[in-house]
Every structure is written in structure tokens, then in C-alpha cells.
Scaffold this motif. Structure first.
Motif, PDB file in Angstrom:
ATOM      1  N   ASN A 116       0.848  -1.180   0.000  1.00 22.81           N
ATOM      2  CA  ASN A 116       0.000   0.000   0.000  1.00 22.81           C
ATOM      3  C   ASN A 116       0.892   1.241   0.000  1.00 22.81           C
ATOM      4  OD1 ASN A 116      -1.540   2.248   1.105  1.00 22.81           O
ATOM      5  ND2 ASN A 116      -3.136   0.740   1.512  1.00 22.81           N
ATOM      6  N   LYS A 117       0.589   2.169  -0.889  1.00 26.17           N
ATOM      7  CA  LYS A 117       1.371   3.409  -0.997  1.00 26.17           C
ATOM      8  C   LYS A 117       1.473   4.131   0.350  1.00 26.17           C
ATOM      9  CE  LYS A 117       1.027   7.758  -3.513  1.00 26.17           C
ATOM     10  NZ  LYS A 117       0.304   8.479  -4.551  1.00 26.17           N
ATOM     11  N   ARG A 118       0.415   4.078   1.127  1.00 28.32           N
ATOM     12  CA  ARG A 118       0.405   4.731   2.435  1.00 28.32           C
ATOM     13  C   ARG A 118       1.510   4.186   3.349  1.00 28.32           C
ATOM     14  NH1 ARG A 118      -1.824   3.788   7.329  1.00 28.32           N
ATOM     15  NH2 ARG A 118      -2.810   1.854   6.691  1.00 28.32           N
ATOM     16  N   MET A 119       1.825   2.886   3.192  1.00 29.59           N
ATOM     17  CA  MET A 119       2.851   2.275   4.051  1.00 29.59           C
ATOM     18  C   MET A 119       4.239   2.868   3.777  1.00 29.59           C
ATOM     19  SD  MET A 119       0.940   0.632   5.912  1.00 29.59           S
ATOM     20  CE  MET A 119       2.201   0.034   7.011  1.00 29.59           C
ATOM     21  N   ILE A 120       4.464   3.307   2.559  1.00 29.72           N
ATOM     22  CA  ILE A 120       5.750   3.947   2.246  1.00 29.72           C
ATOM     23  C   ILE A 120       5.916   5.192   3.108  1.00 29.72           C
ATOM     24  CG2 ILE A 120       7.070   5.160   0.446  1.00 29.72           C
ATOM     25  CD1 ILE A 120       5.799   3.166  -1.574  1.00 29.72           C
ATOM     26  N   TYR A 121       4.858   5.953   3.215  1.00 30.71           N
ATOM     27  CA  TYR A 121       4.914   7.172   4.030  1.00 30.71           C
ATOM     28  C   TYR A 121       4.976   6.848   5.522  1.00 30.71           C
ATOM     29  CZ  TYR A 121       3.987   9.417  -0.385  1.00 30.71           C
ATOM     30  OH  TYR A 121       4.091   9.839  -1.688  1.00 30.71           O
ATOM     31  N   VAL A 122       4.318   5.772   5.935  1.00 37.25           N
ATOM     32  CA  VAL A 122       4.375   5.355   7.347  1.00 37.25           C
ATOM     33  C   VAL A 122       5.804   4.976   7.724  1.00 37.25           C
ATOM     34  CG1 VAL A 122       3.666   3.558   8.992  1.00 37.25           C
ATOM     35  CG2 VAL A 122       1.962   4.640   7.500  1.00 37.25           C
ATOM     36  N   TYR A 123       6.455   4.177   6.887  1.00 35.41           N
ATOM     37  CA  TYR A 123       7.802   3.684   7.204  1.00 35.41           C
ATOM     38  C   TYR A 123       8.913   4.691   6.924  1.00 35.41           C
ATOM     39  CZ  TYR A 123       5.682  -0.958   7.538  1.00 35.41           C
ATOM     40  OH  TYR A 123       4.914  -2.032   7.884  1.00 35.41           O
ATOM     41  N   PHE A 124       8.755   5.518   5.892  1.00 34.16           N
ATOM     42  CA  PHE A 124       9.872   6.360   5.454  1.00 34.16           C
ATOM     43  C   PHE A 124       9.584   7.860   5.481  1.00 34.16           C
ATOM     44  CE2 PHE A 124      10.270   2.182   3.477  1.00 34.16           C
ATOM     45  CZ  PHE A 124      11.541   1.819   3.916  1.00 34.16           C
ATOM     46  N   GLY A 125       8.378   8.251   5.783  1.00 35.29           N
ATOM     47  CA  GLY A 125       8.038   9.668   5.905  1.00 35.29           C
ATOM     48  C   GLY A 125       7.633  10.324   4.602  1.00 35.29           C
ATOM     49  N   ASN A 126       8.524  10.319   3.638  1.00 37.06           N
ATOM     50  CA  ASN A 126       8.263  10.935   2.337  1.00 37.06           C
ATOM     51  C   ASN A 126       9.260  10.382   1.324  1.00 37.06           C
ATOM     52  OD1 ASN A 126      10.702  12.307   2.851  1.00 37.06           O
ATOM     53  ND2 ASN A 126       9.648  14.114   3.641  1.00 37.06           N
ATOM     54  N   LYS A 127       9.203  10.873   0.115  1.00 36.43           N
ATOM     55  CA  LYS A 127      10.085  10.372  -0.950  1.00 36.43           C
ATOM     56  C   LYS A 127      11.552  10.599  -0.589  1.00 36.43           C
ATOM     57  CE  LYS A 127      10.820  10.919  -5.953  1.00 36.43           C
ATOM     58  NZ  LYS A 127      10.384  11.667  -7.137  1.00 36.43           N
ATOM     59  N   GLU A 128      11.866  11.745  -0.032  1.00 38.97           N
ATOM     60  CA  GLU A 128      13.253  12.027   0.344  1.00 38.97           C
ATOM     61  C   GLU A 128      13.722  11.093   1.460  1.00 38.97           C
ATOM     62  OE1 GLU A 128      15.237  15.972   1.924  1.00 38.97           O
ATOM     63  OE2 GLU A 128      14.957  15.994  -0.253  1.00 38.97           O
ATOM     64  N   GLY A 129      12.843  10.795   2.403  1.00 37.17           N
ATOM     65  CA  GLY A 129      13.180   9.849   3.468  1.00 37.17           C
ATOM     66  C   GLY A 129      13.445   8.458   2.916  1.00 37.17           C
ATOM     67  N   LEU A 130      12.663   8.070   1.908  1.00 39.33           N
ATOM     68  CA  LEU A 130      12.872   6.770   1.268  1.00 39.33           C
ATOM     69  C   LEU A 130      14.188   6.753   0.496  1.00 39.33           C
ATOM     70  CD1 LEU A 130      11.890   3.942   0.552  1.00 39.33           C
ATOM     71  CD2 LEU A 130      10.483   4.960  -1.271  1.00 39.33           C
ATOM     72  N   PHE A 131      14.480   7.832  -0.217  1.00 39.49           N
ATOM     73  CA  PHE A 131      15.750   7.925  -0.950  1.00 39.49           C
ATOM     74  C   PHE A 131      16.920   7.850   0.027  1.00 39.49           C
ATOM     75  CE2 PHE A 131      18.892  10.547  -3.501  1.00 39.49           C
ATOM     76  CZ  PHE A 131      19.111   9.588  -4.471  1.00 39.49           C
ATOM     77  N   SER A 132      16.815   8.534   1.144  1.00 39.12           N
ATOM     78  CA  SER A 132      17.858   8.495   2.162  1.00 39.12           C
ATOM     79  C   SER A 132      18.054   7.076   2.692  1.00 39.12           C
ATOM     80  CB  SER A 132      17.507   9.449   3.308  1.00 39.12           C
ATOM     81  OG  SER A 132      18.498   9.392   4.305  1.00 39.12           O
ATOM     82  N   ALA A 133      16.944   6.371   2.954  1.00 42.59           N
ATOM     83  CA  ALA A 133      17.036   4.989   3.442  1.00 42.59           C
ATOM     84  C   ALA A 133      17.715   4.088   2.405  1.00 42.59           C
ATOM     85  CB  ALA A 133      15.643   4.464   3.782  1.00 42.59           C
ATOM     86  N   VAL A 134      17.384   4.297   1.136  1.00 43.89           N
ATOM     87  CA  VAL A 134      18.001   3.526   0.055  1.00 43.89           C
ATOM     88  C   VAL A 134      19.504   3.788   0.018  1.00 43.89           C
ATOM     89  CG1 VAL A 134      18.196   3.404  -2.471  1.00 43.89           C
ATOM     90  CG2 VAL A 134      15.952   3.243  -1.378  1.00 43.89           C
ATOM     91  N   LEU A 135      19.895   5.056   0.087  1.00 45.73           N
ATOM     92  CA  LEU A 135      21.324   5.391   0.061  1.00 45.73           C
ATOM     93  C   LEU A 135      22.050   4.795   1.258  1.00 45.73           C
ATOM     94  CD1 LEU A 135      21.165   9.116  -1.066  1.00 45.73           C
ATOM     95  CD2 LEU A 135      21.958   7.171  -2.419  1.00 45.73           C
ATOM     96  N   HIS A 136      21.462   4.912   2.445  1.00 49.16           N
ATOM     97  CA  HIS A 136      22.089   4.333   3.633  1.00 49.16           C
ATOM     98  C   HIS A 136      22.265   2.826   3.470  1.00 49.16           C
ATOM     99  CE1 HIS A 136      21.408   8.147   5.725  1.00 49.16           C
ATOM    100  NE2 HIS A 136      22.276   7.698   6.609  1.00 49.16           N
ATOM    101  N   HIS A 137      21.255   2.178   2.923  1.00 51.61           N
ATOM    102  CA  HIS A 137      21.321   0.720   2.743  1.00 51.61           C
ATOM    103  C   HIS A 137      22.405   0.328   1.726  1.00 51.61           C
ATOM    104  CE1 HIS A 137      20.165  -3.422   2.179  1.00 51.61           C
ATOM    105  NE2 HIS A 137      19.908  -3.187   0.904  1.00 51.61           N
ATOM    106  N   VAL A 138      22.335   0.909   0.535  1.00 52.15           N
ATOM    107  CA  VAL A 138      23.228   0.484  -0.549  1.00 52.15           C
ATOM    108  C   VAL A 138      24.670   0.958  -0.323  1.00 52.15           C
ATOM    109  CG1 VAL A 138      23.688   0.702  -3.028  1.00 52.15           C
ATOM    110  CG2 VAL A 138      21.369   0.275  -2.216  1.00 52.15           C
ATOM    111  N   ILE A 139      24.846   2.222   0.007  1.00 58.09           N
ATOM    112  CA  ILE A 139      26.203   2.741   0.206  1.00 58.09           C
ATOM    113  C   ILE A 139      26.789   2.196   1.510  1.00 58.09           C
ATOM    114  CG2 ILE A 139      27.590   4.827   0.524  1.00 58.09           C
ATOM    115  CD1 ILE A 139      25.582   6.211  -1.416  1.00 58.09           C
ATOM    116  N   GLY A 140      25.943   2.047   2.526  1.00 57.81           N
ATOM    117  CA  GLY A 140      26.410   1.437   3.771  1.00 57.81           C
ATOM    118  C   GLY A 140      26.903   0.016   3.549  1.00 57.81           C
ATOM    119  N   THR A 141      26.184  -0.741   2.714  1.00 54.85           N
ATOM    120  CA  THR A 141      26.610  -2.104   2.375  1.00 54.85           C
ATOM    121  C   THR A 141      27.937  -2.083   1.635  1.00 54.85           C
ATOM    122  OG1 THR A 141      24.322  -2.891   2.293  1.00 54.85           O
ATOM    123  CG2 THR A 141      25.962  -4.199   1.113  1.00 54.85           C
TER     124      THR A 141
END
Length: 196
Positions: free
Chosen positions: A40-65
Motif C-alpha cells: 500500500n502506498k500509504r505504508m511507504i509514508y508510514v515507514y519512510f516519511g516521504n520520498k526524500e526519506g525513502l531515498f535516504s534509506a536507500v542510500l544508507h542501505h546500498v552505500i552502507g553495504t
């Protein structure tokens, strides 16, 4: 977080890695991420806040790895270059996301300043800001990382200029060997020509 919530969050993150690495921040669409993740699209906002929060989480995951799996080994820069090449070859999203980050959101993502500062200082050792090669340690690390990524960002016509298939295992192995040797020559003081 329940198992279902953790699984949903992971599906969203995986779909976002694919979307952001292919399209960058500006081109990525939350709707596509939601569809690919079957969430559900709403869950993206629940877990990550907004598009920028999701992008930040992606960067932390991939670059951190990437940082965790391919640590800078200041006492073996040729080996580091080879391992970086291997990682980027098997995880092309790492390079793509790093480039998108630099182009669109350089202030977002993991802060690796401490990691790089300690490695640069270790590379320079007691020689001040320069590496024993005579090159400034920061510049040397930038060059090694750039060399490791160069095959993956070069034009396909150049990669195939010698007539070989640039994606074949033999050609990739030959390039990796050339990369490791090139870095070895860059860091070995006696391999530099004199007089010019």
C-alpha cells in the motif's frame, strides 16, 4: 516491528533501490515503488516519511553495504581497487545510486567522512598529507575509486574497441587484472618515470 511489517518494509526498500537506481530521485515514482513492492502506498509514508526519506534509506542501505563489504585497505590499494570493481560489477545499483546522489541530493545518505578521514590519515602515515607514492592521500584515494568504477561508466564502443566482448568473464577478468596492476604502479614510487 512485526515480521509482516519488517517484510513489507524490506519489499518497499528493495523496490525503491531498483526505482531510484534506474531513474534517480526526480524520475522515481512512489506509485511504481508501491506497485513493485505489492505494498500500500500509504505504508511507504508510514515507514519512510516521504520520498526524500525513502531515498535516504536507500542510500544508507546500498552505500552502507558497499562501505561495509569493501572497506578501504590503505595497505593494499590494488586489492581494494579489485574488490571495489567486483562489488560494482555485481551490484551496479551501488554506482548508479552514488552518481544520482551526487547529481541530485549530495547532502542525503550516509556520512562516511570519518571513514575516509581515518583512511586518508592512515595512507599518509607519518609523511604528512602525502602518501609514500608522493601523491596527496586524498587525491590518491579519489583516483583509485575512479579507476575501479571506470569500466562501468565508459562508453560501450570504447569497451569493445579491441574486438572482445566487454561483458565476457574473460574480458572482465583481464580488465580487473589491468586495474589492479595500474593501481600498483600508481602507488609504487619507483615505477614513476623521472626527468620530466
Amino acid at each position: 516491528m512485526s515480521r509482516d511489517a519488517a517484510a513489507t518494509r524490506r519489499k518497499i526498500l528493495d523496490a525503491a533501490v531498483e526505482e531510484f537506481s534506474a531513474r534517480g530521485f526526480a524520475g522515481a515514482r512512489i506509485e511504481r515503488i508501491s506497485e513493485v513492492a505489492a505494498a500500500n502506498k500509504r505504508m511507504i509514508y508510514v515507514y519512510f516519511g516521504n520520498k526524500e526519506g525513502l531515498f535516504s534509506a536507500v542510500l544508507h542501505h546500498v552505500i552502507g553495504t558497499l562501505i561495509a563489504e569493501v572497506p578501504v585497505t590503505e595497505d593494499d590499494l590494488p586489492g581494494y581497487a579489485g574488490r571495489m570493481f567486483d562489488h560494482l560489477l555485481t551490484h551496479p545499483e551501488a554506482l548508479r545510486l552514488s552518481l544520482w546522489r551526487q547529481l541530485e541530493r549530495p547532502a542525503i545518505g550516509p556520512d562516511a567522512a570519518d571513514v575516509y578521514t581515518s583512511k586518508v590519515q592512515a595512507m599518509a602515515g607519518q609523511h604528512g598529507p602525502a602518501h609514500p607514492s608522493g601523491l596527496p592521500a586524498t587525491d590518491l584515494l579519489v583516483l583509485v575509486q575512479g579507476m575501479a568504477a571506470s569500466w562501468l561508466i565508459s562508453p560501450a564502443d570504447l569497451l569493445a574497441a579491441d574486438g572482445a566482448d566487454p561483458t565476457s568473464a574473460d574480458r572482465l577478468a583481464a580488465h580487473r587484472a589491468a586495474l589492479v596492476e595500474a593501481v600498483r604502479r600508481v602507488i609504487t614510487p619507483d615505477s614513476h618515470p623521472t626527468g620530466k
